[in-house]
Design a protein around this motif. Structure first.
Motif, short mmCIF file in Angstrom:
data_model
loop_
_atom_site.label_atom_id
_atom_site.label_comp_id
_atom_site.label_asym_id
_atom_site.label_seq_id
_atom_site.Cartn_x
_atom_site.Cartn_y
_atom_site.Cartn_z
N LYS A 1 -5.24 10.73 6.19
CA LYS A 1 -4.44 9.63 5.70
C LYS A 1 -4.76 9.26 4.27
CE LYS A 1 -4.62 6.66 10.02
NZ LYS A 1 -4.84 5.71 10.84
N LEU A 2 -5.87 9.78 3.76
CA LEU A 2 -6.21 9.65 2.28
C LEU A 2 -5.30 10.62 1.58
CD1 LEU A 2 -8.01 8.81 -0.19
CD2 LEU A 2 -9.17 10.80 0.59
N LEU A 3 -5.06 11.97 2.21
CA LEU A 3 -4.07 12.79 1.65
C LEU A 3 -2.56 12.19 1.46
CD1 LEU A 3 -5.23 16.40 2.65
CD2 LEU A 3 -5.67 15.35 0.66
N GLU A 4 -2.12 11.76 2.69
CA GLU A 4 -0.91 11.10 2.95
C GLU A 4 -0.76 9.98 1.67
OE1 GLU A 4 -0.72 9.91 6.98
OE2 GLU A 4 -0.68 11.96 7.81
N ARG A 5 -1.70 9.23 1.54
CA ARG A 5 -1.60 8.17 0.57
C ARG A 5 -1.60 8.84 -0.91
NH1 ARG A 5 -6.95 5.00 1.78
NH2 ARG A 5 -6.23 3.33 0.19
N TYR A 6 -2.62 9.80 -0.82
CA TYR A 6 -2.58 10.52 -2.33
C TYR A 6 -0.99 11.09 -2.65
CZ TYR A 6 -3.05 14.13 -5.82
OH TYR A 6 -2.89 14.82 -7.04
N VAL A 7 -0.40 11.62 -1.60
CA VAL A 7 0.96 12.27 -1.86
C VAL A 7 2.09 11.10 -2.17
CG1 VAL A 7 3.07 13.58 -0.80
CG2 VAL A 7 0.58 14.31 -0.44
N ALA A 8 1.94 9.91 -1.54
CA ALA A 8 3.00 8.66 -1.89
C ALA A 8 2.53 8.27 -3.23
CB ALA A 8 2.77 7.81 -0.75
N ALA A 9 1.31 8.39 -3.68
CA ALA A 9 0.73 7.60 -5.07
C ALA A 9 1.40 8.57 -5.94
CB ALA A 9 -0.70 7.35 -5.08
N PHE A 10 0.91 9.87 -5.78
CA PHE A 10 1.08 10.86 -6.84
C PHE A 10 2.93 10.84 -7.02
CE2 PHE A 10 1.71 14.79 -9.27
CZ PHE A 10 0.45 14.77 -10.20
N GLU A 11 3.50 11.18 -5.91
CA GLU A 11 4.95 11.54 -6.14
C GLU A 11 5.70 10.31 -6.49
OE1 GLU A 11 5.80 14.90 -2.81
OE2 GLU A 11 6.47 13.08 -2.37
N GLY A 12 5.31 9.09 -6.10
CA GLY A 12 5.73 7.71 -6.73
C GLY A 12 5.23 7.34 -8.09
N TYR A 13 4.27 8.12 -8.43
CA TYR A 13 3.66 8.01 -9.83
C TYR A 13 3.00 6.50 -9.96
CZ TYR A 13 2.24 10.69 -13.73
OH TYR A 13 1.44 11.33 -14.71
N ALA B 1 -6.11 7.95 -14.98
CA ALA B 1 -4.62 7.09 -14.99
C ALA B 1 -4.04 6.99 -16.27
CB ALA B 1 -5.10 5.59 -14.35
N GLY B 2 -5.23 6.72 -17.27
CA GLY B 2 -4.34 6.38 -18.60
C GLY B 2 -3.95 7.88 -19.17
N PHE B 3 -4.51 9.19 -18.68
CA PHE B 3 -3.81 10.42 -19.12
C PHE B 3 -2.54 10.59 -18.68
CE2 PHE B 3 -3.34 14.80 -18.51
CZ PHE B 3 -3.51 15.39 -19.83
N MET B 4 -2.79 10.21 -17.20
CA MET B 4 -1.46 10.41 -16.48
C MET B 4 -0.21 9.74 -16.91
SD MET B 4 -2.86 11.40 -12.80
CE MET B 4 -1.37 11.77 -11.89
N THR B 5 -0.41 8.61 -17.80
CA THR B 5 0.67 7.77 -18.29
C THR B 5 0.88 8.15 -19.69
OG1 THR B 5 -0.84 5.76 -18.56
CG2 THR B 5 0.42 5.92 -16.49
N THR B 6 0.19 8.84 -20.19
CA THR B 6 0.17 9.11 -21.63
C THR B 6 0.64 10.75 -21.79
OG1 THR B 6 -2.09 9.18 -21.89
CG2 THR B 6 -1.05 7.15 -22.65
N ILE B 7 -0.25 11.38 -22.23
CA ILE B 7 -0.25 12.95 -22.14
C ILE B 7 0.55 13.51 -21.33
CG2 ILE B 7 -1.39 15.16 -22.90
CD1 ILE B 7 -3.60 13.51 -24.44
N GLY B 8 0.00 13.07 -19.86
CA GLY B 8 0.68 13.92 -18.64
C GLY B 8 1.82 13.12 -17.98
N SER B 9 2.36 12.04 -18.90
CA SER B 9 3.66 11.37 -18.31
C SER B 9 4.71 12.30 -17.76
CB SER B 9 3.99 10.35 -19.23
OG SER B 9 4.52 11.08 -20.53
N ALA B 10 4.65 13.47 -18.15
CA ALA B 10 6.09 14.44 -17.65
C ALA B 10 5.73 14.69 -16.27
CB ALA B 10 5.93 15.80 -18.43
N CYS B 11 4.51 14.22 -15.57
CA CYS B 11 4.18 14.55 -14.33
C CYS B 11 5.09 13.60 -13.33
CB CYS B 11 2.88 14.68 -13.77
SG CYS B 11 2.05 16.16 -14.54
N GLU B 12 5.43 12.54 -14.02
CA GLU B 12 6.31 11.31 -13.06
C GLU B 12 7.33 11.99 -12.46
OE1 GLU B 12 7.97 6.77 -13.57
OE2 GLU B 12 7.02 7.94 -15.38
#
Length: 338
Positions: A209-221, A252-263
């Motif tokens: 379930k943790l992995l399913e939540r991770y996929v939903a959170a990551f793909e939904g950014y 989380a800060g990195f993913m919304t700045t330098i890593g934002s292209a992963c959205e």
């Protein structure tokens, strides 16, 4: 078919039967996916060429391990020790984050389970073998001198007797036992060498379930949802860059700045280093659909993600893991399926 052809085919089949376990052994020794496969190929070629000198005083398996050990020790004479970013430098605060690559031969490399984990019937034995290719344990192995590394793997992971290891290394049982004690002491000093053992095999319901939540959170950014899944001291790494981040706020800060292209990314599950992982694809603005970005390896403990590691050299990793080098957009897939 002539007798000689039949004999050659039979020998090829007998040697090939040992490829997966030999690859696992060489991978633990070398810390590199591709060097391990090269070492095994070299081992099998040497065995094939010198089979007429094999006198059967040991089993074929033992003889192959002797050859593989010599190949690996020769390769390790260069002195290179594979590492993770956190083995080489301090964690970087988000405010100072910069992407500085290091050469490929710096890094501990990921490996698909299927290439290094032979089928094992005993669940307890299977769990030990899986734990022995996890990133933290692999990184700890890299701190050992080559012969100590071989002794520890053969004795602790593969459960060889001390006398068998002594014969393989042309040394004494006392020397093997001494090397094993020193190797154990070195690993005991590395507090994180067993940090990933909380991952069940197979994953339990909570971890799934943790992995399913991770996929939903990551793909939904969704950074709020992702942060809720991360341990407060979670670690994020991105080889070949030496940057590593710790703590869910900086991640989380990195993913919304330098890593934002992963959205907008998409994730395909892979089995990697005895752990759950994903092939990550980013949106491709030029061709449409999704382009390869990383192989992700996830570490889980106490119901949270304690580490996630992004291996970015996708031209090497995606073919190794047998995943496509391009994903169509969902709309295209629907149209093609109609």
């Amino acid at each position: 078919m002539s007798d000689s052809t039949a004999t050659v085919d039979d020998l090829d089949a007998r040697l090939e039967k040992h490829r997966v376990e030999l690859t696992g052994y060489c991978y633990r020794m070398l810390g590199s996916s591709f060097e391990a496969e090269d070492a095994v190929q070299d081992t099998l070629v040497r065995a094939w060429r010198s089979y007429d000198k094999f006198e059967g005083r040991s089993s074929l398996r033992s003889w192959l391990y002797r050859i593989a050990t010599n190949v690996c020790l020769d390769m390790l004479n260069a002195g290179n020790k594979r590492a993770r970013p956190m083995d080489l430098s301090e964690s970087t605060p988000l405010a100072k984050a910069a992407l500085s690559p290091r050469p490929d031969n710096t890094w501990l490399e990921p490996m698909p389970d299927a290439r290094v984990l032979p089928t094992v019937e005993d669940p307890a034995e299977a769990a030990v073998v899986k734990e022995s290719v996890r990133l933290a344990f692999m990184a700890a192995l890299q701190q050992l001198p080559p012969k100590q590394r071989a002794v520890l793997i053969l004795r602790e992971v593969l459960a060889w007797r001390a006398s068998e290891v002594a014969e393989l290394l042309d040394t004494s049982v006392a020397s093997v036992n001494s090397a094993l004690q020193r190797a154990r002491a070195t690993l005991a000093e590395r507090a994180d060498s067993g940090a990933e053992a909380a991952v069940s095999d197979p994953l339990d319901e909570e971890q799934q379930k943790l992995l399913e939540r991770y996929v939903a959170a990551f793909e939904g950014y969704d950074m709020s949802a992702l942060t809720a899944l991360l341990h407060e001291d979670a670690i994020m790494t991105m080889p070949p860059f030496d940057l590593w981040l710790t703590g869910h706020d900086d991640i989380a800060g990195f993913m919304t700045t330098i890593g934002s292209a992963c959205e907008g990314s998409r994730l395909l599950p892979v089995q990697v280093n005895g752990l759950p992982g994903f092939a990550q694809y980013k949106p491709d603005p030029e061709k449409g659909g999704y382009t390869p970005w990383a192989v992700q390896v996830l570490e889980i403990s106490d119901g949270r993600l304690t580490g996630f590691h992004f291996f970015l050299d996708t031209e090497r990793w995606f073919p190794l893991f047998g995943v496509p080098l391009h994903l169509e957009a969902e709309a295209d897939q629907v149209e093609q399926g109609e």
